[in-house]
Motif scaffolding. Structure first.
Motif, PDB file in Angstrom:
ATOM      1  N   SER A 110      -6.540  -5.978  -7.662  1.00 49.12           N
ATOM      2  CA  SER A 110      -5.383  -6.487  -6.912  1.00 49.12           C
ATOM      3  C   SER A 110      -5.696  -6.693  -5.443  1.00 49.12           C
ATOM      4  O   SER A 110      -5.130  -7.572  -4.795  1.00 49.12           O
ATOM      5  CB  SER A 110      -4.203  -5.525  -7.055  1.00 49.12           C
ATOM      6  OG  SER A 110      -3.792  -5.450  -8.390  1.00 49.12           O
ATOM      7  N   GLN A 111      -6.589  -5.867  -4.902  1.00 50.09           N
ATOM      8  CA  GLN A 111      -6.970  -6.027  -3.499  1.00 50.09           C
ATOM      9  C   GLN A 111      -7.809  -7.277  -3.287  1.00 50.09           C
ATOM     10  O   GLN A 111      -7.757  -7.895  -2.231  1.00 50.09           O
ATOM     11  CB  GLN A 111      -7.747  -4.804  -3.018  1.00 50.09           C
ATOM     12  CG  GLN A 111      -6.893  -3.585  -2.864  1.00 50.09           C
ATOM     13  CD  GLN A 111      -7.705  -2.348  -2.520  1.00 50.09           C
ATOM     14  OE1 GLN A 111      -8.795  -2.142  -3.054  1.00 50.09           O
ATOM     15  NE2 GLN A 111      -7.179  -1.534  -1.638  1.00 50.09           N
ATOM     16  N   ILE A 115      -0.594  -7.097  -2.618  1.00 49.97           N
ATOM     17  CA  ILE A 115      -1.192  -6.147  -3.559  1.00 49.97           C
ATOM     18  C   ILE A 115      -0.188  -5.616  -4.572  1.00 49.97           C
ATOM     19  O   ILE A 115      -0.515  -5.445  -5.743  1.00 49.97           O
ATOM     20  CB  ILE A 115      -1.897  -4.986  -2.820  1.00 49.97           C
ATOM     21  CG1 ILE A 115      -2.668  -4.130  -3.830  1.00 49.97           C
ATOM     22  CG2 ILE A 115      -0.914  -4.164  -2.017  1.00 49.97           C
ATOM     23  CD1 ILE A 115      -3.604  -3.123  -3.209  1.00 49.97           C
ATOM     24  N   TYR A 137       0.825  -1.208   0.000  1.00 48.53           N
ATOM     25  CA  TYR A 137       0.000   0.000   0.000  1.00 48.53           C
ATOM     26  C   TYR A 137       0.858   1.256   0.000  1.00 48.53           C
ATOM     27  O   TYR A 137       0.498   2.259  -0.604  1.00 48.53           O
ATOM     28  CB  TYR A 137      -0.961   0.006   1.192  1.00 48.53           C
ATOM     29  CG  TYR A 137      -2.062  -1.002   1.031  1.00 48.53           C
ATOM     30  CD1 TYR A 137      -3.132  -0.753   0.176  1.00 48.53           C
ATOM     31  CD2 TYR A 137      -2.022  -2.217   1.698  1.00 48.53           C
ATOM     32  CE1 TYR A 137      -4.135  -1.689   0.003  1.00 48.53           C
ATOM     33  CE2 TYR A 137      -3.020  -3.153   1.527  1.00 48.53           C
ATOM     34  CZ  TYR A 137      -4.080  -2.880   0.682  1.00 48.53           C
ATOM     35  OH  TYR A 137      -5.066  -3.812   0.506  1.00 48.53           O
TER      36      TYR A 137
END
Length: 176
Positions: free
Chosen positions: A52-53, A59, A23
């Motif tokens: 992707s999450q 991620i 992130y």
């Protein structure tokens, strides 16, 4: 062939300076992919982050895989290069750290450097969250309600990620 070289160099560079996890790296990825190279639009990048999450795995690796595929026009080689490039610096750095950590784990300089990296990582994660707060994600009042609801459920009631994704998907299906 040039796109593959640029893709590898870009994601290798992101992997080298990407402290704080996936992130925290998202703002760097967005800058490089959307602003510098124009491989994706902001909307496409946002869609890739959302996918992707939801996809199992880290991620940043999922993002690199999808971006490599999309940026090269659907090439598996693009996916492999971007994924390898973003992982390779971490593998090299962790190998070196593991080798030397036992020698220096009580070193005052090492302890000091690590204590300063923690706030920087939190700042990078906050930057990634703010980056995703744009007109492509908040298209009207319903999307704002879903976002606030997810935050409240997560922060105050400790609802798990899978339940939040399912609930947000159901809310989006019902409201839109």
């Amino acid at each position: 062939m040039e796109i593959y070289i640029q893709l590898f160099i870009t994601f290798f560079k992101i992997g080298i300076v990407g402290f704080g996890g996936g992130y925290a790296m998202l703002s760097m990825v967005q800058y490089e992919v959307v602003e510098v190279h124009n491989w994706l639009s902001v909307g496409e990048f946002t869609d890739i982050v959302a996918i992707s999450q939801m996809t199992p795995g880290p991620i940043i690796i999922n993002c690199a895989t999808y971006i490599g595929y999309t940026a090269t026009g659907g090439s598996i080689l693009g996916s492999l290069l971007a994924t390898t490039a973003v992982c390779l610096p971490a593998i090299i750095i962790m190998t070196l750290i593991c080798r030397f950590f036992l020698l220096f784990h009580n070193n005052v300089y090492m302890t000091g450097a690590l204590s300063w990296m923690k706030p920087a990582a939190i700042g990078l994660i906050a930057a990634a969250a703010l980056l995703l707060m744009n007109e492509h994600n908040f298209i009207d009042w319903r999307s704002v309600v879903i976002a606030i609801g997810a935050f409240v459920a997560s922060y105050f009631f400790r609802v798990g990620t899978i339940r939040l994704i399912l609930a947000a998907g159901l809310a989006g299906w019902l409201l839109f």
